[in-house]
Design a protein around this motif. Sequence first.
Motif, PDB file in Angstrom:
ATOM      1  N   ASP A  10       0.814  -1.213   0.000  1.00 58.80           N
ATOM      2  CA  ASP A  10       0.000   0.000   0.000  1.00 58.80           C
ATOM      3  C   ASP A  10       0.852   1.269   0.000  1.00 58.80           C
ATOM      4  OD1 ASP A  10       1.032  -0.022   2.539  1.00 58.80           O
ATOM      5  OD2 ASP A  10      -0.896   0.056   3.566  1.00 58.80           O
ATOM      6  N   ASN A  11       2.149   1.093  -0.205  1.00 56.47           N
ATOM      7  CA  ASN A  11       3.045   2.251  -0.178  1.00 56.47           C
ATOM      8  C   ASN A  11       3.718   2.499  -1.532  1.00 56.47           C
ATOM      9  OD1 ASN A  11       4.676   0.008  -0.147  1.00 56.47           O
ATOM     10  ND2 ASN A  11       6.085   0.793   1.394  1.00 56.47           N
ATOM     11  N   ILE A  12       3.093   2.054  -2.593  1.00 56.58           N
ATOM     12  CA  ILE A  12       3.646   2.239  -3.941  1.00 56.58           C
ATOM     13  C   ILE A  12       2.668   3.082  -4.745  1.00 56.58           C
ATOM     14  CG2 ILE A  12       4.265   1.107  -6.106  1.00 56.58           C
ATOM     15  CD1 ILE A  12       5.192  -1.277  -4.442  1.00 56.58           C
ATOM     16  N   LYS A  13       3.208   4.090  -5.398  1.00 59.70           N
ATOM     17  CA  LYS A  13       2.388   4.935  -6.259  1.00 59.70           C
ATOM     18  C   LYS A  13       3.012   4.912  -7.649  1.00 59.70           C
ATOM     19  CE  LYS A  13       0.553   9.560  -6.765  1.00 59.70           C
ATOM     20  NZ  LYS A  13       0.525  10.924  -6.241  1.00 59.70           N
ATOM     21  N   LEU A  14       2.278   4.404  -8.621  1.00 59.99           N
ATOM     22  CA  LEU A  14       2.743   4.383  -9.999  1.00 59.99           C
ATOM     23  C   LEU A  14       2.388   5.712 -10.653  1.00 59.99           C
ATOM     24  CD1 LEU A  14       1.586   0.786 -10.972  1.00 59.99           C
ATOM     25  CD2 LEU A  14       3.848   1.515 -10.208  1.00 59.99           C
ATOM     26  N   ILE A  15       3.362   6.276 -11.343  1.00 61.25           N
ATOM     27  CA  ILE A  15       3.160   7.577 -11.988  1.00 61.25           C
ATOM     28  C   ILE A  15       3.400   7.407 -13.479  1.00 61.25           C
ATOM     29  CG2 ILE A  15       3.958   9.963 -12.121  1.00 61.25           C
ATOM     30  CD1 ILE A  15       4.838   9.601  -9.163  1.00 61.25           C
ATOM     31  N   ASN A  26       9.511  19.328  -6.138  1.00 60.62           N
ATOM     32  CA  ASN A  26       8.292  19.338  -5.320  1.00 60.62           C
ATOM     33  C   ASN A  26       7.280  18.265  -5.697  1.00 60.62           C
ATOM     34  OD1 ASN A  26       9.288  21.602  -3.863  1.00 60.62           O
ATOM     35  ND2 ASN A  26       8.614  22.905  -5.548  1.00 60.62           N
ATOM     36  N   THR A  27       7.749  17.180  -6.315  1.00 54.40           N
ATOM     37  CA  THR A  27       6.879  16.033  -6.583  1.00 54.40           C
ATOM     38  C   THR A  27       7.489  14.804  -5.925  1.00 54.40           C
ATOM     39  OG1 THR A  27       7.986  15.436  -8.657  1.00 54.40           O
ATOM     40  CG2 THR A  27       6.111  16.948  -8.803  1.00 54.40           C
ATOM     41  N   GLY A  28       6.706  13.790  -5.755  1.00 56.44           N
ATOM     42  CA  GLY A  28       7.191  12.544  -5.182  1.00 56.44           C
ATOM     43  C   GLY A  28       7.429  12.656  -3.687  1.00 56.44           C
ATOM     44  N   PRO A  29       8.063  11.639  -3.119  1.00 61.04           N
ATOM     45  CA  PRO A  29       8.305  11.652  -1.679  1.00 61.04           C
ATOM     46  C   PRO A  29       9.302  12.741  -1.296  1.00 61.04           C
ATOM     47  CG  PRO A  29       9.462   9.828  -2.688  1.00 61.04           C
ATOM     48  CD  PRO A  29       8.618  10.453  -3.759  1.00 61.04           C
ATOM     49  N   LYS A  30       9.220  13.185  -0.060  1.00 59.00           N
ATOM     50  CA  LYS A  30      10.153  14.215   0.408  1.00 59.00           C
ATOM     51  C   LYS A  30      11.510  13.613   0.744  1.00 59.00           C
ATOM     52  CE  LYS A  30       6.647  17.304   1.991  1.00 59.00           C
ATOM     53  NZ  LYS A  30       5.890  17.896   3.011  1.00 59.00           N
ATOM     54  N   LYS A  31      11.502  12.363   1.239  1.00 58.31           N
ATOM     55  CA  LYS A  31      12.740  11.705   1.637  1.00 58.31           C
ATOM     56  C   LYS A  31      12.773  10.285   1.074  1.00 58.31           C
ATOM     57  CE  LYS A  31      13.060  14.192   5.993  1.00 58.31           C
ATOM     58  NZ  LYS A  31      13.156  14.041   7.450  1.00 58.31           N
ATOM     59  N   LYS A  55      16.554  14.021  -2.810  1.00 57.57           N
ATOM     60  CA  LYS A  55      15.654  13.518  -1.776  1.00 57.57           C
ATOM     61  C   LYS A  55      16.302  12.426  -0.924  1.00 57.57           C
ATOM     62  CE  LYS A  55      11.804  14.443  -4.858  1.00 57.57           C
ATOM     63  NZ  LYS A  55      10.857  15.193  -4.073  1.00 57.57           N
ATOM     64  N   LEU A  56      17.488  11.977  -1.320  1.00 54.56           N
ATOM     65  CA  LEU A  56      18.144  10.855  -0.652  1.00 54.56           C
ATOM     66  C   LEU A  56      18.662  11.264   0.725  1.00 54.56           C
ATOM     67  CD1 LEU A  56      18.849   7.873  -1.401  1.00 54.56           C
ATOM     68  CD2 LEU A  56      21.139   8.704  -1.976  1.00 54.56           C
ATOM     69  N   GLU A  57      18.344  10.458   1.719  1.00 53.50           N
ATOM     70  CA  GLU A  57      18.805  10.687   3.079  1.00 53.50           C
ATOM     71  C   GLU A  57      20.308  10.416   3.195  1.00 53.50           C
ATOM     72  OE1 GLU A  57      16.822  11.284   6.239  1.00 53.50           O
ATOM     73  OE2 GLU A  57      15.808  12.252   4.564  1.00 53.50           O
ATOM     74  N   LYS A  58      20.938  11.004   4.186  1.00 52.27           N
ATOM     75  CA  LYS A  58      22.348  10.733   4.462  1.00 52.27           C
ATOM     76  C   LYS A  58      22.510   9.230   4.717  1.00 52.27           C
ATOM     77  CE  LYS A  58      26.174  12.178   7.332  1.00 52.27           C
ATOM     78  NZ  LYS A  58      26.605  12.987   8.465  1.00 52.27           N
ATOM     79  N   LYS A  59      23.520   8.653   4.101  1.00 49.60           N
ATOM     80  CA  LYS A  59      23.813   7.216   4.124  1.00 49.60           C
ATOM     81  C   LYS A  59      22.820   6.401   3.300  1.00 49.60           C
ATOM     82  CE  LYS A  59      26.298   7.288   8.470  1.00 49.60           C
ATOM     83  NZ  LYS A  59      26.472   6.687   9.782  1.00 49.60           N
ATOM     84  N   GLY A  60      21.958   7.087   2.548  1.00 48.16           N
ATOM     85  CA  GLY A  60      21.017   6.407   1.671  1.00 48.16           C
ATOM     86  C   GLY A  60      21.734   5.826   0.456  1.00 48.16           C
ATOM     87  N   LEU A  61      21.059   4.931  -0.240  1.00 45.23           N
ATOM     88  CA  LEU A  61      21.649   4.205  -1.362  1.00 45.23           C
ATOM     89  C   LEU A  61      20.817   4.376  -2.622  1.00 45.23           C
ATOM     90  CD1 LEU A  61      23.446   1.939  -2.718  1.00 45.23           C
ATOM     91  CD2 LEU A  61      21.800   0.309  -1.769  1.00 45.23           C
ATOM     92  N   ILE A  62      21.511   4.644  -3.732  1.00 44.14           N
ATOM     93  CA  ILE A  62      20.899   4.554  -5.061  1.00 44.14           C
ATOM     94  C   ILE A  62      21.501   3.315  -5.719  1.00 44.14           C
ATOM     95  CG2 ILE A  62      20.553   5.602  -7.320  1.00 44.14           C
ATOM     96  CD1 ILE A  62      20.966   8.340  -6.020  1.00 44.14           C
ATOM     97  N   TYR A  63      20.671   2.332  -5.972  1.00 40.18           N
ATOM     98  CA  TYR A  63      21.092   1.095  -6.628  1.00 40.18           C
ATOM     99  C   TYR A  63      21.026   1.320  -8.134  1.00 40.18           C
ATOM    100  CZ  TYR A  63      21.084  -3.871  -7.869  1.00 40.18           C
ATOM    101  OH  TYR A  63      21.382  -5.098  -8.408  1.00 40.18           O
ATOM    102  N   LEU A  64      22.126   1.047  -8.812  1.00 36.33           N
ATOM    103  CA  LEU A  64      22.262   1.341 -10.244  1.00 36.33           C
ATOM    104  C   LEU A  64      22.170   0.046 -11.046  1.00 36.33           C
ATOM    105  CD1 LEU A  64      25.350   3.618  -9.675  1.00 36.33           C
ATOM    106  CD2 LEU A  64      23.010   4.413 -10.087  1.00 36.33           C
ATOM    107  N   ASP A  65      21.016  -0.235 -11.595  1.00 34.56           N
ATOM    108  CA  ASP A  65      20.798  -1.516 -12.263  1.00 34.56           C
ATOM    109  C   ASP A  65      21.714  -1.735 -13.468  1.00 34.56           C
ATOM    110  OD1 ASP A  65      19.142  -3.991 -12.329  1.00 34.56           O
ATOM    111  OD2 ASP A  65      18.679  -3.228 -14.336  1.00 34.56           O
TER     112      ASP A  65
END
Length: 107
Positions: A10-15, A26-31, A55-65
């Motif tokens: 219930d926490n997924i929003k398809l755009i 100013n779109t999508g999640p804040k964090k 929007k990425l938090e400190k120590k957050g990860l972007i996984y690069l497929d």
Amino acid sequence: KKKIKFLKLDNIKLIKGSFEKTMIPNTGPKKIMCALIDADLYQSYKISLPFVWSKLEKKGLIYLDEYYSIKFPGPRIATDEFCLDKNQKPKILSKNKFDFERWGIFK
């Protein structure tokens, strides 16, 4: 949509829409703590990396497929260009002789 329903998420929003029109300030999640970019193309990574990074938090990860993809070299080029500006380097997350290397960027 079937997987989302099957897994009762219930926490997924398809755009619907192009990255250029949907990944705007100013779109999508804040964090964001963790994100997966699976976009195949140079231009898609050029748009999505700064959007997610902002929007990425400190120590957050972007996984690069596609960072290690031979079939799609554009994402690696776009990622390396992005990282130069941020004084970052992609890091290898896993390496298996029967699979592709997996890479990501930590903030």
